[in-house]
Scaffold this motif. Structure first.
Motif, PDB file in Angstrom:
ATOM      1  N   ALA A  28       0.478  -1.581  -0.111  1.00 32.49           N
ATOM      2  CA  ALA A  28      -0.093  -0.256  -0.035  1.00 32.49           C
ATOM      3  C   ALA A  28       0.986   0.898  -0.151  1.00 32.49           C
ATOM      4  N   LEU A  29       1.412   0.997   1.128  1.00 28.47           N
ATOM      5  CA  LEU A  29       2.981   1.795   0.567  1.00 28.47           C
ATOM      6  C   LEU A  29       3.758   2.470  -0.516  1.00 28.47           C
ATOM      7  N   THR A  30       4.025   1.438  -1.383  1.00 30.72           N
ATOM      8  CA  THR A  30       4.641   1.749  -2.955  1.00 30.72           C
ATOM      9  C   THR A  30       3.798   2.606  -3.305  1.00 30.72           C
ATOM     10  N   LEU A  31       2.092   1.814  -3.473  1.00 26.59           N
ATOM     11  CA  LEU A  31       1.406   2.967  -4.272  1.00 26.59           C
ATOM     12  C   LEU A  31       1.359   4.035  -3.915  1.00 26.59           C
ATOM     13  N   VAL A  32       1.299   4.255  -3.274  1.00 21.26           N
ATOM     14  CA  VAL A  32       1.050   5.972  -2.403  1.00 21.26           C
ATOM     15  C   VAL A  32       2.287   6.157  -2.841  1.00 21.26           C
ATOM     16  N   CYS A  33       3.532   5.450  -3.051  1.00 24.18           N
ATOM     17  CA  CYS A  33       5.083   6.578  -3.793  1.00 24.18           C
ATOM     18  C   CYS A  33       4.620   6.288  -5.109  1.00 24.18           C
ATOM     19  N   ALA A  34       4.679   5.349  -6.127  1.00 25.42           N
ATOM     20  CA  ALA A  34       4.400   5.289  -7.122  1.00 25.42           C
ATOM     21  C   ALA A  34       3.788   6.667  -7.576  1.00 25.42           C
ATOM     22  N   CYS A  35       2.537   6.616  -7.010  1.00 33.00           N
ATOM     23  CA  CYS A  35       1.224   8.007  -7.618  1.00 33.00           C
ATOM     24  C   CYS A  35       2.641   8.898  -7.610  1.00 33.00           C
ATOM     25  N   VAL A  36       3.143   9.129  -5.852  1.00 34.70           N
ATOM     26  CA  VAL A  36       3.827  10.240  -5.691  1.00 34.70           C
ATOM     27  C   VAL A  36       4.885  10.459  -7.145  1.00 34.70           C
ATOM     28  N   LEU A  37       5.552   8.710  -7.178  1.00 34.75           N
ATOM     29  CA  LEU A  37       6.650   9.410  -8.242  1.00 34.75           C
ATOM     30  C   LEU A  37       6.568   9.970  -9.887  1.00 34.75           C
ATOM     31  N   TRP A  38       4.821   8.995 -10.614  1.00 36.72           N
ATOM     32  CA  TRP A  38       4.399   9.860 -11.978  1.00 36.72           C
ATOM     33  C   TRP A  38       3.787  11.108 -11.700  1.00 36.72           C
ATOM     34  N   PHE A  39       3.292  11.954 -10.806  1.00 36.40           N
ATOM     35  CA  PHE A  39       2.873  13.191 -10.984  1.00 36.40           C
ATOM     36  C   PHE A  39       3.855  14.254 -10.915  1.00 36.40           C
ATOM     37  N   ALA A  40       5.624  13.445 -10.378  1.00 34.91           N
ATOM     38  CA  ALA A  40       6.999  14.161 -10.346  1.00 34.91           C
ATOM     39  C   ALA A  40       7.282  14.153 -11.863  1.00 34.91           C
ATOM     40  N   ALA A  41       7.230  12.456 -12.109  1.00 39.39           N
ATOM     41  CA  ALA A  41       7.717  12.400 -13.402  1.00 39.39           C
ATOM     42  C   ALA A  41       6.797  13.206 -15.054  1.00 39.39           C
ATOM     43  N   ALA A  42       5.361  13.003 -14.275  1.00 42.26           N
ATOM     44  CA  ALA A  42       4.633  13.892 -15.478  1.00 42.26           C
ATOM     45  C   ALA A  42       4.960  15.497 -15.481  1.00 42.26           C
ATOM     46  N   ALA A  43       5.471  16.602 -14.027  1.00 44.36           N
ATOM     47  CA  ALA A  43       6.086  17.443 -14.527  1.00 44.36           C
ATOM     48  C   ALA A  43       6.692  18.176 -14.783  1.00 44.36           C
ATOM     49  N   LEU A  44       7.928  16.178 -14.419  1.00 45.14           N
ATOM     50  CA  LEU A  44       9.034  17.221 -15.422  1.00 45.14           C
ATOM     51  C   LEU A  44       8.979  17.042 -16.976  1.00 45.14           C
ATOM     52  N   ASP A  45       8.449  16.048 -17.313  1.00 46.44           N
ATOM     53  CA  ASP A  45       8.142  15.918 -19.006  1.00 46.44           C
ATOM     54  C   ASP A  45       7.369  17.348 -19.679  1.00 46.44           C
ATOM     55  N   GLU A  46       6.469  17.970 -18.562  1.00 41.29           N
ATOM     56  CA  GLU A  46       5.861  19.135 -18.815  1.00 41.29           C
ATOM     57  C   GLU A  46       6.994  20.213 -19.261  1.00 41.29           C
ATOM     58  N   GLU A  47       7.896  20.377 -18.648  1.00 43.73           N
ATOM     59  CA  GLU A  47       8.978  21.219 -17.895  1.00 43.73           C
ATOM     60  C   GLU A  47       9.946  21.205 -19.198  1.00 43.73           C
ATOM     61  N   ILE A  48      10.554  19.937 -19.657  1.00 40.78           N
ATOM     62  CA  ILE A  48      10.926  19.789 -20.701  1.00 40.78           C
ATOM     63  C   ILE A  48       9.780  19.863 -21.777  1.00 40.78           C
ATOM     64  N   VAL A  49       8.836  19.557 -22.231  1.00 45.13           N
ATOM     65  CA  VAL A  49       7.680  20.375 -23.620  1.00 45.13           C
ATOM     66  C   VAL A  49       8.200  21.890 -23.523  1.00 45.13           C
ATOM     67  N   SER A  50       7.277  22.241 -22.561  1.00 45.38           N
ATOM     68  CA  SER A  50       7.455  23.682 -22.728  1.00 45.38           C
ATOM     69  C   SER A  50       9.013  24.016 -23.005  1.00 45.38           C
ATOM     70  N   TYR A  51       9.806  23.793 -22.151  1.00 47.87           N
ATOM     71  CA  TYR A  51      11.677  24.635 -22.544  1.00 47.87           C
ATOM     72  C   TYR A  51      11.980  23.903 -24.110  1.00 47.87           C
ATOM     73  N   LEU A  52      11.363  23.040 -24.908  1.00 49.94           N
ATOM     74  CA  LEU A  52      11.764  23.008 -25.605  1.00 49.94           C
ATOM     75  C   LEU A  52      10.707  23.686 -27.017  1.00 49.94           C
ATOM     76  N   ARG A  53       9.295  23.641 -26.386  1.00 45.03           N
ATOM     77  CA  ARG A  53       8.535  24.426 -27.403  1.00 45.03           C
ATOM     78  C   ARG A  53       9.530  26.319 -27.165  1.00 45.03           C
ATOM     79  N   ASP A  54       9.407  26.523 -26.178  1.00 43.04           N
ATOM     80  CA  ASP A  54       9.842  27.809 -25.615  1.00 43.04           C
ATOM     81  C   ASP A  54      11.030  28.514 -26.629  1.00 43.04           C
ATOM     82  N   GLU A  55      12.029  27.064 -26.664  1.00 42.79           N
ATOM     83  CA  GLU A  55      13.270  27.820 -27.141  1.00 42.79           C
ATOM     84  C   GLU A  55      13.027  27.224 -29.070  1.00 42.79           C
ATOM     85  N   ARG A  56      11.869  26.722 -29.027  1.00 48.64           N
ATOM     86  CA  ARG A  56      11.313  26.451 -30.657  1.00 48.64           C
ATOM     87  C   ARG A  56      12.402  24.994 -31.169  1.00 48.64           C
ATOM     88  N   ALA A  57      12.407  24.635 -30.672  1.00 51.54           N
ATOM     89  CA  ALA A  57      13.770  23.383 -30.833  1.00 51.54           C
ATOM     90  C   ALA A  57      12.546  21.738 -31.456  1.00 51.54           C
TER      91      ALA A  57
END
Length: 434
Positions: A28-57
């Protein structure tokens, strides 16, 4: 040994021990950690996409979109297959545990439940399944680099890492489960757990003089069950504040029912109820956290099951006796029996009855001796074990060993009429028939 025995009593943590006896908390604790990890990874992916789009790469972004599309099918396969994989693996494992419990003793199931690798494997498997499902929700149908807002690149990499970790743990888990089906590793695990209990033995010293008169008794008010844990430090503190001496009436491992006296008060009024909360823990079965006798109980059970007509495996009984002798050899010089726990000023505040040397010897040998009279391999090993303990025991502790040796000899003489066979069965041998 004297330095260890003089330490103050260690505070008990029932929650930690009770959570180790469960199989749900870690997943049960690991499932919670998996959800937290996904939220962090999704936020990082959004930051990467936003950075590349802003740089017009857009070229680099298009490459990431291609990689994400390629890995999407892999993530779909993982999410659909992982749950089936979990069910098959643990079904086979539970069958193996059931076979081991039938051949050895039902108490070995406890080893499986408390196994860290078992909990870790299930936790990682479930985390991989949940994480892959969450990753699927991050995929978009949009493929234009100028319009895409989310791209599960980091999430896909983490999914691959979780899959690799799952495969590695699967190999370790299968190896661990197979070891559970072998008598040697099971006996070694029980023995090591018993020695950990020896390391946590009550640190009290003998008292000076008799206890004050008994003035009250405190009854058990919780559910019926086995006394598993005692919070020594908290009981000492409650007795010190009240100016009394408390005496624990049942032993660890005793079955208590509501209304059964659990504490006797000597020298004054009993402490308030709130001061005694969470001082004794009752459960449905015994544990090896503080119960020294439970380790010998398990070893004796395995030997008895091996000597039964249904199993008829005297070699397993000999291996159990090897470990029984090892445990008794480690306790032969320890102070056993009644233990007095003191407060910081050296005043006795808690009296606890723990198994004495004779109790441990009887638990180890009595039932096995009765069942081993017609099995020379076991009688020879039993005699050799008793003789070895006689060399280690002080004169005041040799009495129970002498008694069991004499009773064993008498039983074999009655059961084996032929003199040559009787002589063979009564010859001490550390391997039984080596």
């Amino acid at each position: 040994m004297s330095d260890r025995r003089s330490r103050p009593p260690r505070a008990l943590s029932p929650l930690r021990e009770h959570l180790r006896d469960t199989f749900w908390f870690a997943p049960a604790l690991t499932l919670v950690c998996a959800c937290v990890l996904w939220f962090a990874a999704a936020a990082l992916d959004e930051e990467i996409v936003s950075y590349l789009r802003d740089e017009r790469a857009y070229d680099e972004l298009q490459d990431l979109i291609s990689v994400a599309e390629d890995t999407k099918q892999i993530v779909v396969t993982i999410s659909s297959a992982m749950m089936t994989f979990i069910g098959v693996v643990f079904s086979i494992s539970l069958v193996a545990v059931q076979m081991a419990s039938g051949q050895l003793t039902p108490r070995v199931v406890r080893i499986f439940v408390r196994s860290r690798i078992s909990k870790l494997t299930l936790s990682v498997f479930l985390a991989t399944f949940v994480f892959s499902l969450l990753v699927l929700s991050s995929y978009e149908s949009e493929t234009d680099p100028r319009r895409v807002t989310s791209l599960p690149f980091v999430q896909s990499v983490l999914t691959a890492v979780l899959v690799a970790l799952s495969l590695l743990l699967f190999i370790v888990y299968v190896s661990s489960t197979l070891r559970l089906m072998q008598i040697g590793p099971v006996l070694d695990r029980i023995t090591r757990d018993t020695f950990r209990v020896l390391g946590r033995m009550p640190a009290g010293r003998p008292g000076d003089g008799a206890l004050p008169d008994e003035t009250a008794r405190i009854a058990h008010t919780g559910r019926a069950g086995v006394l598993r844990d005692v919070h020594v430090a908290r009981l000492v503190r409650a007795a010190r504040r009240q100016g009394v001496v408390l005496r624990l009436i049942p032993r660890l491992g005793d079955f208590v029912v509501p209304g059964t006296p659990v504490l006797a008060v000597h020298g004054g009024a009993p402490p308030a109820r709130y001061a005694l909360r969470y001082t004794v823990s009752v459960g449905v079965e015994r544990t090896l956290h503080q119960d020294l006798a439970f380790g010998l109980r398990q070893l004796s059970d395995i030997a008895l099951r091996a000597l039964s007509a249904a199993v008829n495996d005297p070699t397993t009984a000999v291996q159990s006796l090897d470990r029984i002798v090892q445990v008794l050899a480690a306790t032969v010089r320890l102070p056993l029996g009644t233990v007095h726990h003191r407060d910081r000023k050296g005043v006795v505040r808690l009296v606890q009855d723990v198994p004495g040397w004779e109790d441990l010897v009887d638990l180890a040998f009595e039932e096995v001796r009765r069942c081993a009279t017609d099995t020379p391999q076991v009688t020879r090993r039993l005699l050799a074990g008793i003789d070895d303990l006689m060399l280690l025991a002080a004169p005041d502790r040799q009495g129970p060993l002498v008694r069991h040796r004499a009773l064993l000899v008498q039983a074999v003489e009655r059961a084996v009429p032929d003199a040559s066979e009787r002589e063979f069965a009564l010859f001490p041998d550390r391997q039984g028939i080596g």
